[in-house]
Design a protein around this motif. Sequence first.
Motif, PDB file in Angstrom:
ATOM      1  N   ASP A   8       0.854  -1.190   0.000  1.00  0.00           N
ATOM      2  CA  ASP A   8       0.000   0.000   0.000  1.00  0.00           C
ATOM      3  C   ASP A   8       0.886   1.235   0.000  1.00  0.00           C
ATOM      4  O   ASP A   8       1.838   1.324   0.787  1.00  0.00           O
ATOM      5  N   ASP A   9       0.597   2.196  -0.878  1.00  0.00           N
ATOM      6  CA  ASP A   9       1.412   3.413  -0.957  1.00  0.00           C
ATOM      7  C   ASP A   9       0.907   4.513  -0.035  1.00  0.00           C
ATOM      8  O   ASP A   9       1.476   5.601  -0.006  1.00  0.00           O
ATOM      9  N   GLU A  10      -0.172   4.233   0.730  1.00  0.00           N
ATOM     10  CA  GLU A  10      -0.699   5.213   1.676  1.00  0.00           C
ATOM     11  C   GLU A  10      -0.211   4.853   3.084  1.00  0.00           C
ATOM     12  O   GLU A  10      -0.660   3.852   3.657  1.00  0.00           O
ATOM     13  N   PRO A  11       0.701   5.639   3.668  1.00  0.00           N
ATOM     14  CA  PRO A  11       1.269   5.304   4.974  1.00  0.00           C
ATOM     15  C   PRO A  11       0.239   5.097   6.080  1.00  0.00           C
ATOM     16  O   PRO A  11       0.371   4.174   6.887  1.00  0.00           O
ATOM     17  N   LEU A  12      -0.806   5.926   6.116  1.00  0.00           N
ATOM     18  CA  LEU A  12      -1.812   5.793   7.178  1.00  0.00           C
ATOM     19  C   LEU A  12      -2.604   4.496   7.030  1.00  0.00           C
ATOM     20  O   LEU A  12      -2.899   3.815   8.018  1.00  0.00           O
ATOM     21  N   ALA A  13      -2.933   4.142   5.792  1.00  0.00           N
ATOM     22  CA  ALA A  13      -3.677   2.908   5.545  1.00  0.00           C
ATOM     23  C   ALA A  13      -2.823   1.694   5.900  1.00  0.00           C
ATOM     24  O   ALA A  13      -3.313   0.727   6.501  1.00  0.00           O
ATOM     25  N   ALA A  14      -1.539   1.748   5.534  1.00  0.00           N
ATOM     26  CA  ALA A  14      -0.632   0.640   5.848  1.00  0.00           C
ATOM     27  C   ALA A  14      -0.442   0.499   7.351  1.00  0.00           C
ATOM     28  O   ALA A  14      -0.395  -0.615   7.890  1.00  0.00           O
ATOM     29  N   GLN A  56      -5.136   0.755  -6.121  1.00  0.00           N
ATOM     30  CA  GLN A  56      -4.600   1.925  -6.818  1.00  0.00           C
ATOM     31  C   GLN A  56      -3.236   2.288  -6.258  1.00  0.00           C
ATOM     32  O   GLN A  56      -3.114   2.834  -5.156  1.00  0.00           O
ATOM     33  N   MET A  57      -2.204   1.967  -7.042  1.00  0.00           N
ATOM     34  CA  MET A  57      -0.819   2.257  -6.667  1.00  0.00           C
ATOM     35  C   MET A  57      -0.095   2.842  -7.865  1.00  0.00           C
ATOM     36  O   MET A  57      -0.536   2.672  -9.006  1.00  0.00           O
ATOM     37  N   PRO A  58       1.030   3.540  -7.647  1.00  0.00           N
ATOM     38  CA  PRO A  58       1.764   4.133  -8.767  1.00  0.00           C
ATOM     39  C   PRO A  58       2.348   3.070  -9.690  1.00  0.00           C
ATOM     40  O   PRO A  58       2.743   1.992  -9.243  1.00  0.00           O
ATOM     41  N   HIS A  59       2.358   3.362 -10.988  1.00  0.00           N
ATOM     42  CA  HIS A  59       3.005   2.570 -12.033  1.00  0.00           C
ATOM     43  C   HIS A  59       2.240   1.291 -12.390  1.00  0.00           C
ATOM     44  O   HIS A  59       2.024   1.014 -13.567  1.00  0.00           O
ATOM     45  N   LEU A  60       1.853   0.495 -11.402  1.00  0.00           N
ATOM     46  CA  LEU A  60       1.170  -0.764 -11.683  1.00  0.00           C
ATOM     47  C   LEU A  60       0.104  -0.992 -10.614  1.00  0.00           C
ATOM     48  O   LEU A  60       0.397  -0.958  -9.423  1.00  0.00           O
ATOM     49  N   GLY A  62      -2.740  -2.845  -8.220  1.00  0.00           N
ATOM     50  CA  GLY A  62      -2.706  -4.101  -7.490  1.00  0.00           C
ATOM     51  C   GLY A  62      -3.286  -5.247  -8.298  1.00  0.00           C
ATOM     52  O   GLY A  62      -2.807  -6.385  -8.227  1.00  0.00           O
ATOM     53  N   ILE A  63      -4.328  -4.972  -9.084  1.00  0.00           N
ATOM     54  CA  ILE A  63      -4.946  -6.001  -9.918  1.00  0.00           C
ATOM     55  C   ILE A  63      -3.962  -6.498 -10.967  1.00  0.00           C
ATOM     56  O   ILE A  63      -3.784  -7.711 -11.164  1.00  0.00           O
ATOM     57  N   ASP A  64      -3.284  -5.584 -11.665  1.00  0.00           N
ATOM     58  CA  ASP A  64      -2.310  -5.986 -12.683  1.00  0.00           C
ATOM     59  C   ASP A  64      -1.114  -6.693 -12.056  1.00  0.00           C
ATOM     60  O   ASP A  64      -0.557  -7.621 -12.650  1.00  0.00           O
ATOM     61  N   PHE A  65      -0.732  -6.253 -10.868  1.00  0.00           N
ATOM     62  CA  PHE A  65       0.372  -6.918 -10.164  1.00  0.00           C
ATOM     63  C   PHE A  65       0.012  -8.362  -9.851  1.00  0.00           C
ATOM     64  O   PHE A  65       0.794  -9.282 -10.102  1.00  0.00           O
ATOM     65  N   LEU A  66      -1.188  -8.585  -9.324  1.00  0.00           N
ATOM     66  CA  LEU A  66      -1.600  -9.950  -8.989  1.00  0.00           C
ATOM     67  C   LEU A  66      -1.683 -10.810 -10.246  1.00  0.00           C
ATOM     68  O   LEU A  66      -1.281 -11.979 -10.236  1.00  0.00           O
ATOM     69  N   LYS A  67      -2.188 -10.238 -11.335  1.00  0.00           N
ATOM     70  CA  LYS A  67      -2.269 -10.979 -12.593  1.00  0.00           C
ATOM     71  C   LYS A  67      -0.891 -11.405 -13.088  1.00  0.00           C
ATOM     72  O   LYS A  67      -0.751 -12.447 -13.744  1.00  0.00           O
ATOM     73  N   SER A  68       0.138 -10.617 -12.770  1.00  0.00           N
ATOM     74  CA  SER A  68       1.492 -10.897 -13.275  1.00  0.00           C
ATOM     75  C   SER A  68       2.185 -12.037 -12.536  1.00  0.00           C
ATOM     76  O   SER A  68       3.196 -12.552 -13.010  1.00  0.00           O
ATOM     77  N   LEU A  69       1.660 -12.436 -11.382  1.00  0.00           N
ATOM     78  CA  LEU A  69       2.323 -13.450 -10.557  1.00  0.00           C
ATOM     79  C   LEU A  69       1.958 -14.853 -11.023  1.00  0.00           C
ATOM     80  O   LEU A  69       0.776 -15.180 -11.184  1.00  0.00           O
ATOM     81  N   SER A  70       2.980 -15.688 -11.209  1.00  0.00           N
ATOM     82  CA  SER A  70       2.709 -17.082 -11.567  1.00  0.00           C
ATOM     83  C   SER A  70       2.269 -17.877 -10.339  1.00  0.00           C
ATOM     84  O   SER A  70       1.451 -18.787 -10.429  1.00  0.00           O
ATOM     85  N   GLN A  71       2.842 -17.540  -9.168  1.00  0.00           N
ATOM     86  CA  GLN A  71       2.443 -18.157  -7.908  1.00  0.00           C
ATOM     87  C   GLN A  71       1.787 -17.078  -7.052  1.00  0.00           C
ATOM     88  O   GLN A  71       2.445 -16.139  -6.640  1.00  0.00           O
ATOM     89  N   LYS A  72       0.494 -17.210  -6.799  1.00  0.00           N
ATOM     90  CA  LYS A  72      -0.255 -16.158  -6.109  1.00  0.00           C
ATOM     91  C   LYS A  72      -0.550 -16.550  -4.661  1.00  0.00           C
ATOM     92  O   LYS A  72      -1.259 -17.537  -4.424  1.00  0.00           O
ATOM     93  N   PRO A  73      -0.024 -15.798  -3.688  1.00  0.00           N
ATOM     94  CA  PRO A  73      -0.448 -16.026  -2.303  1.00  0.00           C
ATOM     95  C   PRO A  73      -1.931 -15.677  -2.157  1.00  0.00           C
ATOM     96  O   PRO A  73      -2.508 -14.989  -3.010  1.00  0.00           O
ATOM     97  N   ALA A  74      -2.557 -16.156  -1.102  1.00  0.00           N
ATOM     98  CA  ALA A  74      -3.912 -15.711  -0.808  1.00  0.00           C
ATOM     99  C   ALA A  74      -3.896 -14.187  -0.708  1.00  0.00           C
ATOM    100  O   ALA A  74      -2.957 -13.601  -0.167  1.00  0.00           O
TER     101      ALA A  74
END
Length: 232
Positions: A8-14, A56-60, A62-74
């Motif tokens: 997460d790129d939001e410090p308060l949310a993290a 919603q994160m910079p550059h990529l 979260g949805i596209d990031f998860l799609k890019s992973l061959s091994q997906k954690p829960a």
Amino acid sequence: MINCIIIDDEPLAAALLEKHISKIDRLQLAGKAENAMDAYQLLQTKSVDLMFLDIQMPHLSGIDFLKSLSQKPATIFTTAYRDFALDGFELEAVDYLLKPITFERFFKSVERILRHKTDIKEDFMMLKTEGMTRKVPIREILYFESQGNDIKTVLLSNESIVSKVKMTDLESLLSGKGFVRIHRSFMINAQYVTAFNNSEIVLGAYHIPVGRSYKSEFDAFVKAVNKGSVNQ
């Protein structure tokens, strides 16, 4: 224990998620990342069971990031917007939490994983040795060492298993599961590193050399470790 990371790129949310995690004994925070690239490095160097992933994160995203992973954690998606819920569930996310996330809603989401262990499957490897096939939990593997045409698998118990397998096949199989190739002949389980310098990594009583041609993998490991350190 369930090892989890916050992306997460939001410090308060993290910070709020970290506070929620600290209240549940079976959850262990393995690291935090502010973008997809840092998250990818975490997945290369940590054993991760569960991701709290902002959409919603910079550059990529979260949805596209998860799609890019061959091994997906829960994965539990976290976001301030309802619009992405369908995308999240199409990716078989465990849940979709709207910010600001209350502890009650957080616990309800995590409880699904705590109650149903099948949501986070324990990974095993099948290793053929001495005419038998051994079923070995990945979390019990300390490191792999290439020995000619064989691979020696060293376990936390100090037991060694010699089998016919290629290091490149192991790299592909264990991608995203916390293993790092640091030498032509060695691949380690990064969660068990106790010390390191520019020439070697220590795993308990074992000293593993760092190969020059694997400097980029080693640097990614060091960056991830330093990012999670309290002595920065």
